[in-house]
Enzyme design. Structure first.
Site, PDB file in Angstrom:
ATOM      1  N   GLN A   1       0.794  -0.972  -0.025  1.00  0.00           N
ATOM      2  CA  GLN A   1       0.073  -0.066   0.097  1.00  0.00           C
ATOM      3  C   GLN A   1       0.932   1.137   0.057  1.00  0.00           C
ATOM      4  O   GLN A   1       0.690   2.131  -0.668  1.00  0.00           O
ATOM      5  CB  GLN A   1      -0.790  -0.010   1.276  1.00  0.00           C
ATOM      6  N   SER A   2       1.961   1.203   0.817  1.00  0.00           N
ATOM      7  CA  SER A   2       2.994   2.213   0.894  1.00  0.00           C
ATOM      8  C   SER A   2       3.402   2.702  -0.539  1.00  0.00           C
ATOM      9  O   SER A   2       3.624   3.932  -0.951  1.00  0.00           O
ATOM     10  CB  SER A   2       4.117   2.140   1.616  1.00  0.00           C
TER      11      SER A   2
END
Length: 665
Positions: free
Chosen positions: A305-306
């Site tokens: 997600q980052s």
């Protein structure tokens, strides 16, 4: 008398040979470095087989006595890696490293080692790694649109300069020091215990750079690593090991990727046990082990997600919020574990770490307050073979693979025989009949194929304005003939294709705004109207007839029924929908009245009726299942409405999970 020594050799080779326990088997005194000979050919065979260790005992079992030395495992000569099984070799052949080296070979460049490749992708996020059972880190990377390999090739020009500048960077420690870079991952030794042309192999990563620079003294380095067996008292039921287990040499193994983390500290001294009257067995003593897993990877899309937030900006969905929370939770869990194990890590002989991607390396190497691991630690090593998902079993498999002696057969190559084989192969290839070449398409034919692909793609997605704009901007007739004609005889024109797709908006658009001819027949003699599969699409032809007028086309030849006004068509559709809703409401009301009077109806033939699809939940008296309830919810909805309902359902479920986690539930 020759039979006794032969039997003794066989007994030694039947048992696993352990790098740190060669004195007891009498193998060390028979070792001698294999002389370098470029005229020899390495048969990619290995007597070692994968030894899956159970979670309870972590026993290092011996291979089957029926396996002779020189058979079983594989290797990749292109990448310079060896594997314990065919499955491992297949997994490596699907990896980024292997695909990159294939491209290097096609471009006439030298292949890179695993350490060099990992440095090349140092600034790229999550690499494609194997899963616990297959060969992808999460099992769903096959759908990701932009793989690590694609990104690496796209940035190859700048990465070359960046790699040179980062040779002394501290983050290189995450991949381990440049031990054995440019050389094969294993060293080979001849022994009197082995038949001719067979050799023992030991991984280079078990030695320091200073020891590898003096390969003529490598046997002394092996002798220094011989450890007496560890005799432990009976381990109590709680599994707590006595203090003596922590006093000897040990190594740390760690893997992190895709939300999975596994770490283990294993003693190098073998633990001796004896079962009955048989020979002494060797077991690995696991001093500590721990695994974590958090949902951090975007399913069906790949990457963390980052990484997605850095590339496209922060998303605001419930799933993205949950993944961000889990990423931070995983970082906290891992760093707390390293702090708890600091004493074991500080006294470890070697640190084997697999942490691919910037996020995973920062989790381990920080910088952060109270940092335990340092990227420039000379003890850090990478795994010189392919690894799968980070699990305790995978760490134990890797430990066994690192510390066991391999047996490989290396046969000499006869130059004359090689030349004769090459000549025979070339003669056989020249004698094969050449395949008929495909006729080269003209520029006009290639353009027609391109227009066909673009138009059909727009029709499949019901893009009316885009379709009409494409026809106009490319000066194409509305009755453009798709190419090749043999593959499009059923739907040769855009109007036929739209009717076959049951796209009413496209039919009206092509007829009223595009000027398509409805009288054209396909290869089967059918007009576009005859290909329409539902009444909505057929009504679109009648509405177009009403709007264009009777003189526009020969509507009878087009097989289109009498004209119908759009308001009339909409009114009939609305009336039918209301009638259907009314009938359904009456049916439900009647069923509710019956249930109030009679109660649930029980039928012996309920199972049979369910199999025929005619026995409803109410008919059998059973409560509706979740699947049946979901089917009822989407009954009568359009595909777009179904997708919207499914997204809302998943969002509610993710928000509920997040709420429970925040409340400590």
């Amino acid at each position: 008398m020759e039979g006794a020594p032969k039997r003794a050799q066989d007994d030694v080779l039947r048992r696993p040979l352990y790098v740190y326990d060669l004195l007891a088997e009498g193998v060390l005194d028979t070792l001698a470095p294999k002389p370098t000979d470029t005229s020899e050919r390495q048969d990619q065979t290995d007597s070692t087989t994968p030894w899956p260790a159970s979670d309870d005992s972590q026993r290092i079992t011996s291979p089957s006595p029926s396996l002779a030395p020189g058979t079983g495992a594989q290797a990749c000569s292109l990448c310079g890696l060896t594997f314990a099984s065919v499955l491992d070799q297949r997994g490596h052949q699907k990896s980024d490293l292997h695909h990159y080296n294939l491209k290097q070979k096609l471009r006439g460049q030298k292949p890179v080692t695993e350490n060099e490749f990992e440095k090349l992708i140092g600034d790229l996020d999550e690499s494609l790694s194997g899963s616990d059972s297959e060969d992808s880190e999460d099992g769903d990377d096959g759908d990701r649109k932009d793989t690590t390999l694609t990104a690496l090739l796209r940035k190859q020009a700048t990465l070359a300069d960046r790699t040179k500048a980062q040779d002394q960077d501290e983050e290189d420690g995450a991949r381990g020091p440049r031990t054995g870079v440019g050389r094969p991952p294993m060293m080979w030794f001849k022994s009197t215990l082995l038949p001719e042309h067979q050799y023992f192999g030991i991984y280079r990563v078990l030695f320091t750079n200073e020891e590898l620079e003096k390969e003529d003294q490598i046997l002394q380095a092996i002798r220094k690593r011989q450890l007496p067996p560890l005799s432990l008292p009976k381990v109590p039921k709680d599994g707590t090991l006595p203090a003596i287990a922590y006093s000897g040499p040990h190594i740390f193994l760690c893997m992190i990727g895709g939300g999975h983390f596994a770490a283990m500290v294993v003693a190098l001294a073998p633990r001796s046990t004896k079962n009955g009257t048989g020979p002494m067995n060797r077991e690995a003593t696991v001093l500590a082990h721990k695994t974590f897993h958090r949902y951090t990877t975007r399913r069906k899309q790949g990457g963390s997600q980052s990484a997605n937030d850095n590339a496209k900006g922060a998303a605001h969905s419930a799933g993205s919020t949950l993944r961000r929370y889990n990423e931070q939770a995983l970082v906290d869990d891992v760093r707390q574990l390293l702090t708890d194990w600091k004493a074991l890590l500080d006294t470890s002989d070697l640190l084997f770490i697999r942490a691919t991607g910037v996020t995973n390396r920062r989790t381990l190497f920080g910088p952060y307050e109270g940092q335990v691991l340092r990227a420039n630690d000379t003890r850090i090593r990478g795994f010189p073979f392919s690894t799968r998902r980070a699990t305790q079993n995978e760490l134990m498999r890797s430990f066994i693979e690192l510390t066991r002696l391999k047996v490989k057969e290396i046969l000499p190559v006869d130059p004359d025989a090689a030349l004769q084989a090459a000549a025979a192969k070339a003669q056989a290839a020249s004698s094969k009949p050449s395949k008929p070449t495909q006729p080269k398409l003209s520029e006009a034919e290639e353009t027609a194929l391109l227009h066909t692909q673009q138009l059909q793609a727009l029709i499949r997605r019901s893009k009316v304005p885009a379709l009409l704009s494409y026809l106009k901007s490319n000066t194409l007739p509305p009755d453009f003939s798709f190419q090749p004609a043999s593959a499009n005889h059923h739907a040769p024109t855009p109007l036929h294709f739209a009717a076959a797709q049951n796209s009413a908006p496209l039919v009206i658009g092509l007829l009223t705004r595009g000027g398509a001819d409805p009288t054209i027949s396909n290869g089967d003699g059918k007009t576009a109207f005859e290909l329409a599969g539902d009444r909505g699409t057929r009504d679109a032809f009648r509405v177009a007839r009403h709007e264009l007028g009777e003189k526009a086309w020969d509507w009878e030849a087009a097989k289109i029924p009498p004209a119908m006004a759009k308001a009339e068509a909409d009114k009939r559709e609305e009336r039918e929908r209301k009638e259907a809703d009314h009938k359904e409401a009456e049916r439900r009301k009647a069923e509710e009245e019956r249930l109030k009077k009679e109660g649930p109806k029980v039928s012996d033939g309920g199972a049979a009726s369910r199999r025929r699809g005619a026995g409803s939940v109410l008919g059998t008296g059973a409560e509706k299942s979740a699947e049946e309830k979901r089917r009822e919810e989407v009954r009568g909805l359009t595909p777009e409405q179904k997708m919207k309902l499914e997204r809302e359902r998943r969002a509610r479920a993710a928000e509920e999970r997040l709420r429970r986690m925040q409340n400590g539930g």
